[in-house]
Design a protein around this motif. Structure first.
Motif, PDB file in Angstrom:
ATOM      1  N   LYS A  67      -8.727   5.086 -12.645  1.00  0.00           N
ATOM      2  CA  LYS A  67      -8.595   5.717 -13.951  1.00  0.00           C
ATOM      3  C   LYS A  67      -8.005   7.118 -13.843  1.00  0.00           C
ATOM      4  N   THR A  68      -7.850   7.627 -12.623  1.00  0.00           N
ATOM      5  CA  THR A  68      -7.247   8.935 -12.415  1.00  0.00           C
ATOM      6  C   THR A  68      -5.725   8.818 -12.421  1.00  0.00           C
ATOM      7  N   ASN A  69      -5.044   9.936 -12.545  1.00  0.00           N
ATOM      8  CA  ASN A  69      -3.577   9.933 -12.577  1.00  0.00           C
ATOM      9  C   ASN A  69      -3.006   9.353 -11.288  1.00  0.00           C
ATOM     10  N   GLU A  70      -3.605   9.727 -10.178  1.00  0.00           N
ATOM     11  CA  GLU A  70      -3.161   9.181  -8.882  1.00  0.00           C
ATOM     12  C   GLU A  70      -3.539   7.718  -8.748  1.00  0.00           C
ATOM     13  N   GLY A  71      -4.786   7.417  -9.088  1.00  0.00           N
ATOM     14  CA  GLY A  71      -5.296   6.074  -8.852  1.00  0.00           C
ATOM     15  C   GLY A  71      -4.590   4.993  -9.639  1.00  0.00           C
ATOM     16  N   ARG A  72      -4.151   5.293 -10.851  1.00  0.00           N
ATOM     17  CA  ARG A  72      -3.563   4.257 -11.697  1.00  0.00           C
ATOM     18  C   ARG A  72      -2.218   3.768 -11.160  1.00  0.00           C
ATOM     19  N   VAL A  73      -1.553   4.569 -10.310  1.00  0.00           N
ATOM     20  CA  VAL A  73      -0.276   4.136  -9.726  1.00  0.00           C
ATOM     21  C   VAL A  73      -0.412   3.768  -8.253  1.00  0.00           C
ATOM     22  N   SER A  74      -1.605   3.939  -7.688  1.00  0.00           N
ATOM     23  CA  SER A  74      -1.800   3.708  -6.256  1.00  0.00           C
ATOM     24  C   SER A  74      -1.814   2.231  -5.927  1.00  0.00           C
ATOM     25  N   LEU A 135       5.689   5.806  -7.198  1.00  0.00           N
ATOM     26  CA  LEU A 135       6.490   5.769  -8.413  1.00  0.00           C
ATOM     27  C   LEU A 135       5.539   5.622  -9.597  1.00  0.00           C
ATOM     28  N   ASN A 136       5.824   6.349 -10.654  1.00  0.00           N
ATOM     29  CA  ASN A 136       4.962   6.313 -11.831  1.00  0.00           C
ATOM     30  C   ASN A 136       5.331   5.089 -12.682  1.00  0.00           C
ATOM     31  N   GLN A 137       4.910   3.922 -12.174  1.00  0.00           N
ATOM     32  CA  GLN A 137       5.194   2.645 -12.836  1.00  0.00           C
ATOM     33  C   GLN A 137       3.894   1.845 -12.978  1.00  0.00           C
ATOM     34  N   PRO A 138       2.877   2.391 -13.644  1.00  0.00           N
ATOM     35  CA  PRO A 138       1.565   1.735 -13.651  1.00  0.00           C
ATOM     36  C   PRO A 138       1.544   0.386 -14.354  1.00  0.00           C
ATOM     37  N   HIS A 139       2.529   0.140 -15.233  1.00  0.00           N
ATOM     38  CA  HIS A 139       2.505  -1.107 -16.001  1.00  0.00           C
ATOM     39  C   HIS A 139       3.534  -2.121 -15.490  1.00  0.00           C
ATOM     40  N   ALA A 140       4.141  -1.838 -14.346  1.00  0.00           N
ATOM     41  CA  ALA A 140       5.124  -2.774 -13.791  1.00  0.00           C
ATOM     42  C   ALA A 140       4.441  -4.087 -13.425  1.00  0.00           C
ATOM     43  N   ASP A 141       5.062  -5.199 -13.788  1.00  0.00           N
ATOM     44  CA  ASP A 141       4.493  -6.506 -13.455  1.00  0.00           C
ATOM     45  C   ASP A 141       4.448  -6.716 -11.950  1.00  0.00           C
ATOM     46  N   LEU A 142       5.475  -6.228 -11.249  1.00  0.00           N
ATOM     47  CA  LEU A 142       5.526  -6.273  -9.785  1.00  0.00           C
ATOM     48  C   LEU A 142       5.271  -4.869  -9.264  1.00  0.00           C
ATOM     49  N   GLU A 170       8.008 -10.067  15.293  1.00  0.00           N
ATOM     50  CA  GLU A 170       8.834  -9.068  14.625  1.00  0.00           C
ATOM     51  C   GLU A 170       8.896  -9.414  13.140  1.00  0.00           C
ATOM     52  N   ILE A 171       8.586  -8.443  12.297  1.00  0.00           N
ATOM     53  CA  ILE A 171       8.676  -8.665  10.854  1.00  0.00           C
ATOM     54  C   ILE A 171      10.151  -8.734  10.468  1.00  0.00           C
ATOM     55  N   LYS A 172      10.544  -9.860   9.869  1.00  0.00           N
ATOM     56  CA  LYS A 172      11.951 -10.091   9.535  1.00  0.00           C
ATOM     57  C   LYS A 172      12.244  -9.888   8.050  1.00  0.00           C
ATOM     58  N   ALA A 173      11.279 -10.223   7.187  1.00  0.00           N
ATOM     59  CA  ALA A 173      11.573 -10.141   5.752  1.00  0.00           C
ATOM     60  C   ALA A 173      10.294 -10.036   4.941  1.00  0.00           C
ATOM     61  N   ILE A 174      10.427  -9.422   3.792  1.00  0.00           N
ATOM     62  CA  ILE A 174       9.405  -9.454   2.758  1.00  0.00           C
ATOM     63  C   ILE A 174       9.940 -10.345   1.646  1.00  0.00           C
ATOM     64  N   GLU A 175       9.207 -11.398   1.351  1.00  0.00           N
ATOM     65  CA  GLU A 175       9.568 -12.309   0.265  1.00  0.00           C
ATOM     66  C   GLU A 175       8.954 -11.763  -1.032  1.00  0.00           C
ATOM     67  N   VAL A 176       9.811 -11.539  -2.016  1.00  0.00           N
ATOM     68  CA  VAL A 176       9.386 -10.947  -3.280  1.00  0.00           C
ATOM     69  C   VAL A 176       9.538 -11.995  -4.382  1.00  0.00           C
ATOM     70  N   GLN A 177       8.436 -12.358  -5.014  1.00  0.00           N
ATOM     71  CA  GLN A 177       8.507 -13.246  -6.174  1.00  0.00           C
ATOM     72  C   GLN A 177       8.401 -12.392  -7.438  1.00  0.00           C
ATOM     73  N   THR A 178       9.288 -12.652  -8.389  1.00  0.00           N
ATOM     74  CA  THR A 178       9.287 -11.851  -9.606  1.00  0.00           C
ATOM     75  C   THR A 178       9.755 -12.670 -10.793  1.00  0.00           C
ATOM     76  N   THR A 179       9.188 -12.356 -11.936  1.00  0.00           N
ATOM     77  CA  THR A 179       9.603 -13.014 -13.169  1.00  0.00           C
ATOM     78  C   THR A 179      10.871 -12.393 -13.747  1.00  0.00           C
ATOM     79  N   ASP A 180      11.331 -11.267 -13.176  1.00  0.00           N
ATOM     80  CA  ASP A 180      12.553 -10.602 -13.657  1.00  0.00           C
ATOM     81  C   ASP A 180      13.381 -10.163 -12.459  1.00  0.00           C
ATOM     82  N   LYS A 181      14.028 -11.138 -11.829  1.00  0.00           N
ATOM     83  CA  LYS A 181      14.758 -10.871 -10.589  1.00  0.00           C
ATOM     84  C   LYS A 181      15.846  -9.816 -10.776  1.00  0.00           C
ATOM     85  N   ASP A 182      16.634  -9.954 -11.839  1.00  0.00           N
ATOM     86  CA  ASP A 182      17.770  -9.046 -12.016  1.00  0.00           C
ATOM     87  C   ASP A 182      17.307  -7.608 -12.172  1.00  0.00           C
TER      88      ASP A 182
END
Length: 251
Positions: A67-74, A135-142, A170-182
């Motif tokens: 609920k803090t300014n830092e915590g809501r985006v952490s 990043l101050n994106q607390p409501h981002a779906d991803l 060796e970590i080769k990739a992060i697979e990202v699933q998203t409802t808004d790819k573009d």
């Protein structure tokens, strides 16, 4: 943009004290306590890139933190938003000049929170410290990446941690699933100076300058992350599903 590198991905689990990977495919080592966030962790290093296994020691305290300014985006806010469902929650990109990175992001019109001084203490009382920028994106779906600058140089950290590295992986990739790819592709390309290496209707492959790890952004019905790890000692791919997360191993 500052020289960014993949640092780690966060896998939230319950009952962390008893956690081991199935078959102990990846070895985990003790981490420490994050009193600020009421969390504690274990770590699985390949090299300086690693997987952070994180547990919550006090759910009520964590609910207050977000609920803090830092915590809501952490990164911990995603744990609560998901109602403490296990799985991958976020990942961090490493920088060696977090103040300059903050300036560069804000020059692009991106609101940030931080840098925030962080630290953890292990059972021997040894301290590790770093700074975080969100990043101050607390409501981002991803949940977008966040940024970390360690108090020690890469050379110092490598010397201190090399006994914990698992060079067969060796970590080769992060697979990202998203409802808004573009939208995600356009934002990450513009915000972080990522290069689009390949793209079609279903998946776009991005990478950071001078970094081999790929970010495979895939159109999906949900938002989340998986990981792709090269196993240099196998000749066939295999998968591990554990505690709500998908680990894809490739030769």
């Amino acid at each position: 943009m500052q020289n960014l590198k993949f640092d780690h991905i966060i896998h939230y689990i319950k009952h962390i004290d008893e956690f081991q990977y199935p078959g102990e495919v990846l070895k985990v080592v003790p981490g420490g306590l994050h009193n600020r966030y009421a969390t504690h962790n274990k770590l699985a290093y390949t090299d300086l890139a690693y997987i952070e296994i994180i547990g919550v020691s006090d759910e009520e305290k964590l609910k207050k933190v977000i609920k803090t300014n830092e915590g809501r985006v952490s990164f911990v806010s995603k744990i609560v938003q998901d109602n403490f469902k296990q799985g991958f929650k976020a990942f961090a990109l490493r920088t060696d000049n977090i103040e300059k990175l903050k300036t560069e992001l804000e020059e692009k019109g991106i609101d940030t929170v931080g840098p925030i001084q962080m630290g953890r203490e292990n059972k021997r009382g040894e301290q590790t410290s770093w700074q975080l920028l969100y990043l101050n994106q607390p409501h981002a779906d991803l949940k977008p990446p966040f940024f970390i600058q360690w108090s020690k140089s890469e050379e110092e950290r490598e010397e201190a941690l090399k006994s914990k590295f698992q060079p067969e992986f060796e970590i080769k990739a992060i697979e990202v699933q998203t409802t808004d790819k573009d939208q995600v592709v356009n934002q990450w390309r513009d915000w972080f100076d990522m290069e689009v290496k390949a793209s079609d209707e279903d998946v776009s492959i991005l990478s950071l300058p001078n970094e081999e790890i790929e970010f495979r952004i895939r159109k999906a019905r949900k938002n989340g992350y998986d990981i792709v790890i090269q196993d240099k000692e196998t000749d066939a791919p295999y998968n591990i599903t554990t505690r709500g997360a998908e680990y894809h191993f490739v030769p």
